[in-house]
Design a protein around this motif. Structure first.
Motif, PDB file in Angstrom:
ATOM      1  N   THR A 142       0.836  -1.195   0.000  1.00  0.00           N
ATOM      2  CA  THR A 142       0.000   0.000   0.000  1.00  0.00           C
ATOM      3  C   THR A 142       0.881   1.258   0.000  1.00  0.00           C
ATOM      4  O   THR A 142       1.882   1.321   0.713  1.00  0.00           O
ATOM      5  N   GLN A 161      -3.166   4.545   6.360  1.00  0.00           N
ATOM      6  CA  GLN A 161      -3.175   3.801   7.629  1.00  0.00           C
ATOM      7  C   GLN A 161      -4.383   2.869   7.706  1.00  0.00           C
ATOM      8  O   GLN A 161      -4.274   1.731   8.162  1.00  0.00           O
ATOM      9  N   ILE A 193      -3.618  -0.127   5.607  1.00  0.00           N
ATOM     10  CA  ILE A 193      -2.594  -0.980   6.248  1.00  0.00           C
ATOM     11  C   ILE A 193      -3.245  -1.797   7.382  1.00  0.00           C
ATOM     12  O   ILE A 193      -3.019  -3.004   7.497  1.00  0.00           O
ATOM     13  N   GLN A 251      -5.413  -4.563   5.852  1.00  0.00           N
ATOM     14  CA  GLN A 251      -4.637  -5.635   5.220  1.00  0.00           C
ATOM     15  C   GLN A 251      -3.890  -6.461   6.261  1.00  0.00           C
ATOM     16  O   GLN A 251      -3.721  -7.679   6.101  1.00  0.00           O
ATOM     17  N   THR A 252      -3.452  -5.830   7.342  1.00  0.00           N
ATOM     18  CA  THR A 252      -2.736  -6.566   8.390  1.00  0.00           C
ATOM     19  C   THR A 252      -3.630  -7.668   8.952  1.00  0.00           C
ATOM     20  O   THR A 252      -3.202  -8.818   9.099  1.00  0.00           O
TER      21      THR A 252
END
Ligand code: SF4
Length: 434
Positions: A328, A356, A359, A362-363
């Motif tokens: 990203t 953010q 992120i 996706q985490t």
């Protein structure tokens, strides 16, 4: 014999270019060393895709330049996209820099270094020679296990945010025979995992061969065990490529397919030449043909004109598709590209906030994907001793995930069957069962 060290920034194309540069220099009588401190010549192979990468290389040149001694060693040269784009002005700007050389000029490198050594003069070469393809040069690889084989250079797509077509020139494909010979030789020399490389591999085009036919031929080479390719473009990936991936055992179950945005308005403004519906269809086709395929992507937030609603489309696409991993980025304005002229630039704080959010999303998805693999058996191609623990080895699964397990370094370069016992972040942990 003068020693050189290359510090590489950016994408795999740059990694492979550094291997080509190493080959040219070693042939000319220079010695490659693994540490910057012990080099007489330091080469920075730069990337200009994002502003941050360009700033990092400038900072590092200045830092290393402070070590110059009374005879003006180490010699410092700037290669790659930044050199191609504005090498001459950087020569004026950075005292420590002795020469710059663009991406298509590396054959001149031994000559330039010798001139710098003898005359202590400065040289800037950033002019483009877009027919260069380094066809005859055998890359001097950095690792003993993975080989990257460039199949094409340059790009014709002109995505409005991207500097690559301006610094790497138009698309040109290598001869299929040379590529296949390089793949075969790589396998004979112990590189069992080979990645075909290009800015847009799907538009490979040499005589009557397209990418699907190249892929099929490369996958039949029995000196290698695994075949991969990067990077694909959604507008060009064909049904034949997907069918070939499904049919050929050596082609790994993984693909990197940049999405960039799921808003059709933004995709159009980016000049990506596909819409989200087409992208989603390709994902469905890939997952139908290759059920256990791992899919990774690139996503950009904060492109000029991106509204909250556009961003939400991208956010929801990530939720829906559930990529194994997303690289990203926040939009980075690059001088010389079309998007830099758009009047509706997004403020930095909004870009950061959206980044953010992606992120964080996706985490969670990636961690779940890795947790789902706990308990399976898988084959790992052992690449190196783990950086964190010298009693452990690190390698890669067919679907391109890093796996770590206890083992001796003699296993580097071999295929080991492991049982996955845990997943920590984006690393699988396991124990050897064969
Ligand atoms: S396809 Fe687009 S993003 Fe990729 S290198 Fe070409 S212009 Fe840049």
């Amino acid at each position: 014999m003068k020693k050189f060290f290359i510090k590489t920034y950016g994408c795999q194309m740059n990694v492979n270019d550094s291997e080509i540069v190493s080959s040219i220099l070693v042939k000319a009588g220079f010695e490659r060393v693994g540490k910057m401190d012990s080099a007489d010549i330091i080469l920075f192979n730069s990337c200009s895709v994002r502003e941050h990468a360009e700033e990092r290389v400038r900072g590092r040149i200045t830092q290393e330049g402070s070590r110059k001694n009374s005879s003006n060693f180490p010699i410092i040269g700037l290669l790659g996209c930044v050199a191609q784009r504005n090498g001459n002005s950087l020569l004026q700007e950075i005292d420590a820099l002795d020469f710059t050389l663009g991406t298509d000029q590396y054959r001149k490198l031994p000559d330039i270094i010798n001139k710098v050594i003898n005359n202590k003069d400065e040289y800037g070469f950033d002019q483009q020679n877009s027919s260069e393809i380094y066809e005859d040069i055998k890359p001097l690889r950095n690792t003993s296990v993975n080989a990257f084989v460039t199949i094409m250079r340059g790009c014709d797509n002109f995505c409005t945010y991207c500097i690559v077509p301006y610094v790497r020139g138009r698309e040109r494909s290598r001869s299929i025979d040379k590529i296949l010979t390089e793949v075969r030789r790589a396998g004979q020399n112990g590189y069992k995992d080979v990645t075909l490389l290009g800015q847009n591999v799907n538009s490979y085009n040499y005589k009557d061969y397209d990418f699907a036919s190249l892929l099929k031929k490369a996958a039949s080479i029995d000196t290698i065990r695994r075949l991969r390719f990067i990077t694909s473009h959604p507008k060009d990936i064909s049904g034949e490529v997907i069918a070939t991936m499904a049919e050929e055992d050596r082609i790994c179950e993984s693909i990197h397919l940049p999405l960039q945005s799921a808003s059709n308005k933004i995709l159009k403004k980016m000049n990506r030449k596909y819409n989200y519906e087409k992208y989603f269809d390709i994902i469905s086709e890939l997952r139908t043909a290759i059920p256990d395929i791992a899919i990774t992507t690139d996503v950009m937030v904060g492109f000029p004109g991106e509204t909250e609603a556009d961003f939400l489309e991208t956010y929801n696409a990530l939720k829906n598709i559930k990529f194994d991993y997303s690289f990203t980025f926040k939009y980075s304005p690059r001088p010389g590209t079309k998007a830099v002229e758009y009047s509706d630039q997004i403020p930095e704080n909004i870009r950061l906030d959206r980044l953010q959010k992606l992120i964080d999303l996706q985490t969670v998805i990636t961690e779940q994907k890795y947790q789902d693999l706990v308990g399976i058996q898988t084959t790992v191609y052992v690449e190196q001793v783990s950086r964190k623990d010298s009693k452990e080895l690190s390698g890669r699964t067919r679907d391109n995930k890093i796996a770590v397990f206890p083992g001796k370094k003699e296993l580097i370069g071999s295929f080991v069957e492991i049982k996955v016992t845990d997943a920590v972040g984006w690393t699988l942990r396991g124990k050897q069962i064969k």
